[in-house]
Design a protein around this motif. Sequence first.
Motif, PDB file in Angstrom:
ATOM      1  N   CYS A 394       0.800  -1.232   0.000  1.00 15.09           N
ATOM      2  CA  CYS A 394       0.000   0.000   0.000  1.00 15.09           C
ATOM      3  C   CYS A 394       0.829   1.276   0.000  1.00 15.09           C
ATOM      4  O   CYS A 394       0.324   2.339  -0.344  1.00 15.09           O
ATOM      5  CB  CYS A 394      -0.936   0.002   1.198  1.00 15.09           C
ATOM      6  N   LEU A 395       2.076   1.205   0.447  1.00 13.53           N
ATOM      7  CA  LEU A 395       2.879   2.424   0.512  1.00 13.53           C
ATOM      8  C   LEU A 395       4.021   2.365  -0.494  1.00 13.53           C
ATOM      9  O   LEU A 395       4.489   1.273  -0.848  1.00 13.53           O
ATOM     10  CB  LEU A 395       3.445   2.599   1.923  1.00 13.53           C
ATOM     11  N   PRO A 396       4.486   3.534  -0.960  1.00 11.65           N
ATOM     12  CA  PRO A 396       5.617   3.543  -1.886  1.00 11.65           C
ATOM     13  C   PRO A 396       6.857   2.930  -1.218  1.00 11.65           C
ATOM     14  O   PRO A 396       7.043   3.079  -0.006  1.00 11.65           O
ATOM     15  CB  PRO A 396       5.837   5.030  -2.185  1.00 11.65           C
ATOM     16  N   ALA A 397       7.684   2.249  -2.009  1.00 14.28           N
ATOM     17  CA  ALA A 397       8.891   1.617  -1.466  1.00 14.28           C
ATOM     18  C   ALA A 397       9.813   2.674  -0.871  1.00 14.28           C
ATOM     19  O   ALA A 397       9.858   3.808  -1.351  1.00 14.28           O
ATOM     20  CB  ALA A 397       9.612   0.837  -2.562  1.00 14.28           C
ATOM     21  N   ALA A 398      10.542   2.278   0.180  1.00  9.89           N
ATOM     22  CA  ALA A 398      11.420   3.229   0.879  1.00  9.89           C
ATOM     23  C   ALA A 398      12.567   3.649  -0.030  1.00  9.89           C
ATOM     24  O   ALA A 398      12.941   2.948  -0.950  1.00  9.89           O
ATOM     25  CB  ALA A 398      11.958   2.601   2.152  1.00  9.89           C
TER      26      ALA A 398
END
Lengths: 398, 114
Positions: A394-398
């Motif tokens: 769900c979140l952009p990759a670090a």
Amino acid sequence: MTMRGWLRSDGRKGIRNTVVVGYLVECAHHVAREIALPFREEGVHVIGFPGCYPNAYAERMMERLCTHPNVGAVLLVSLGCESFDKRALERAVRATGRPVETIVIQGTGGTRKSIAAGRAFVAAQRAALDAAPTVPMDVSELVIGTVCGGSDGTSGISGNPAAGRAFDMLVEAGAACIFEETGELIGCEHIMAARAATPELGRELEASVAKAARYYATLGYGSFAAGNAEGGLSTIEEKSMGAYAKSGASPISGLIKPGDLPPRGGLYLLDVVPDGEVRWGFPNINDNAEIAELIACGSHAVLFVTGRGSVVGSAISPVVKICANPETYRRMEDDMDVDAGRIIEGRATLDEVGAEIRDLVIGLAAGGRTRSEELAHQEFVLTYKSFEPIGPACLPAA
Amino acid sequence: MAMSRAVLEGRAEDTDGRLLLLDPSDNVLVVRARIPAGETIRVGGGVPVPVPADLPLGHKIARRPIAAGEKIVKYGAPIGTATVAIDLGAHVHVHNVKSDYTPTYHLLGGEAGR
């Protein structure tokens, strides 16, 4: 316009420096309201949770709201016997360096003494916050939410796409922008998923809308009010297509749930529909419940597109009202910040109104105020919900 | 997106200027300024169609005859299904369209509150 903000210990900056008075059960609501009343137009806002039964979502929402960058100090008002974990909330607020105090009405000696003690705390905090220094702020530090309410057949052709243009410009400048109400994206799930940054995120976006469709089908009503039909909208899919335009055209970076903070700039979908079996009633009982969730995700301000003519604002963050319907604007001009109906009447382009909205948002961090703030609107609603944490895609990759 | 261009440029030349085409594949037009009862509207160069009741801003009319069971297309996307045959120029709303997802709740009468 020079943007400025109040720097908080977590590095975020607020565009307001509000004192929040938070009641922890409905039984403490009156005392909280009375404490805030003399300061109504001096940056003191009432929020709270009415329930006496424990709820992890509500406790997380209250923590996010009490430690929101627009908040400088917090007074908690407890009756004393409710289930809300007031000491945990107090500790969380104190850990951020904000002044915080908890008044327990039963221990303080009742209504009158609690109001007096609360007003003394608020007056002292207000004076200290008014003297607090500001620091320069950049557009890339903003988090902006968007919601539509009182929608009609004009919302989807003027106000919502104009808000979408503003979102495109803000995302381009590095801001985080959040759109929401998965129940009002029913019918758009596939075109939305095609804009996801990764295929995995696309599947999560589709799943969030499928969850909303199941939830509303169980309840028997879509996210569709009688006035939507009077305004020319015939089905939830039609309302959805109009609402979807608020998201603009940027790629979708992530999917978050109430209280999750966008990790960086970009466009995020807020999934507002509870996880698990249907058990708390309607996901959001009105527009203000959605606005509170956008603010709990860190929104410094919220763009609110209306066709029928909503008048609401919110506690904690300014609400920018964008009127999609030119007839409504002429009737309710005092409540509206932006006349997007000019687009329908051929007096302005989408890009012009989009830029106007962007400039207005930036101006809120440079001393500008919204109509609803000037009218002292401070609506707030928080009800029972339950959520599972978001998945890894769900979140952009670090 | 396509509809923004439509808003800026989008009145088909032979169609009433008070009606807006949002996407070339749409079978409805959006009312961009209230049309009073008793007037006529031109749709796609056809014969003028009488307007039996006020058409408020933001409502829809049929761009061409629509058969019962056919999808209603607006913004280039399906927004529901026609429950009866709809004549060219007729008001398209809750009295002749149903959702393919959840039923529409409204307080309008049988004639869709025109």
